[in-house]
Enzyme design. Sequence first.
Site: not given
Ligand code: RFL
Ligand code: PHB
Length: 431
Positions: A72, A200, A296, A384
């Site tokens: 994009h 957005y 992020k 971004y």
């Molecule tokens: P994770 O992915 O949470 O992975 C951590 C792992 O550790 C495991 N764990 C354990 N394992 C062994 N022993 C234990 N005691 C443990 N405790 C925990 C867990 O099961 C898990 O598998 O962390 P990591 O690797 O730091 O990654 C971070 C990302 O997952 C997170 O920042 C993103 O998902 C945030 N996020 C977004 N980030 C972006 O860069 N771009 C996006 O568009 C974006 N959109 C989002 C998001 C997060 C969202 N939610 C659900 C919070 C949209 C949403 C809705």
């Molecule tokens: C997504 O596609 O899940 C998504 C995209 C943009 C955001 C957050 C989540 O800012």
Amino acid sequence: MRTQVGIVGAGPAGLMLSHLLHRHGIDSVVLESRSRDHVEHRVRAGVLEQGSVDLLCRTGLGERLLREGLRHEGIELRFAGESHRVPMTELTGRAITVYGQQEVVKDLIAARLAAGGTILFEADVVRLDGLDSSSPVVRYRRDGREEELRCDFVAGCDGFHGVSRGAVPEGVLTSYERAYPFAWLGVLAAAAPAVQELVYAHHDRGFALYSMRSPEISRLYLQVAPDEDLAAWPDARIWAELRARLETVPGWSLTEGPVLEKSLTPMRSFVVEPMQWERLFLAGDAVHIVPPTGAKGMNLALADVALLGDAFAAWYGHGRTDLLAGYSTTALRRVWRAQHFSWWMTSMLHRLAHDDPYEAKLQTATLRYAATSRAYATSLAENYVGCPRSDHLGPAPAEAQPPTWPPRDTPCRPGAGGSDATTTQRRSTYS
Ligand code: RFL
Ligand code: PHB
């Protein structure tokens, strides 16, 4: 069991670190409390910055990403019945790629296993010991038994609810936090995206985001109350609310389809400093959380471990301690840039709790400025798509480091490796 770097957590941070270490000939073991199926199907982030795409491609993980990811070059801001495109690539020369986090995780797991790497699923880490010695121990439970993994270093990549951060003695870490009085209701729908770029939307009823995963699947979010009950949101209510907040532009309508998945995401900003204590290095959500408005979280997790991978390579390969010692300071520069950007996007786009008319006017003024000023839009765009280090994060700090750290009794093994070592559009508003 013994390895060089014990990694807690098989999210993007832990898996990518293991992959990078392998490329440097450094052995690691990843311990993950959940099943492989669970981590491969957890619907979360979807936006990869240019730097994250480059990192994945540079390290041999670009094949499916480049085939299936959606590149994009802009995003749309929708507010006050108007629609404005921020032409990110025109303004910065860089782009984002929409590719689900679980796809990144699947690619990383496949690459690690194909290279003979060790990921232990359903291995629940319960305690970290000896972090201030040269041989830390990770204790975990698997199949009802308590096991231990001995290593030179521990990487705490276990997310916000993990155990690693808690292993640091009291008084060492400082935390900075902000909770927001709203949450996101996220929906994955079998509906062809009605937009080509992310939208957005700021609306009196609350924020809405239109994203996607593929030409057949839409990913949509609605601002809701933090204690919202998902059961109160049957599909018809979700679509009606999405229509109310997004169908504000003449001639545009939403495509509806079966809802495949629904979830509630609390919004939080959180940082812990420093990101390292003795032989424990923290990365990703284990040390910092951003509200998802700036997309992020996953990108920060990948940026942290890119630094950490280089730092371990310098230590094992050349006996250099400076990159490990400077890891926290260097990583925190990007972390705080992203903290500010995510807070700013969140504050600009959501309906604020107290419904202060003055603040509502400021929000519209800010959005209008982003829609009409090339300078302001460039600031939004470069954050971004992700700042390369040389832009605003500054050069890596040349930190003076304690001469005794890391303890010198750990043998420095040039080129050391385990058994799996390798050699390794629309027109823009601006004129
Ligand atoms: P994770 O992915 O949470 O992975 C951590 C792992 O550790 C495991 N764990 C354990 N394992 C062994 N022993 C234990 N005691 C443990 N405790 C925990 C867990 O099961 C898990 O598998 O962390 P990591 O690797 O730091 O990654 C971070 C990302 O997952 C997170 O920042 C993103 O998902 C945030 N996020 C977004 N980030 C972006 O860069 N771009 C996006 O568009 C974006 N959109 C989002 C998001 C997060 C969202 N939610 C659900 C919070 C949209 C949403 C809705
Ligand atoms: C997504 O596609 O899940 C998504 C995209 C943009 C955001 C957050 C989540 O800012």
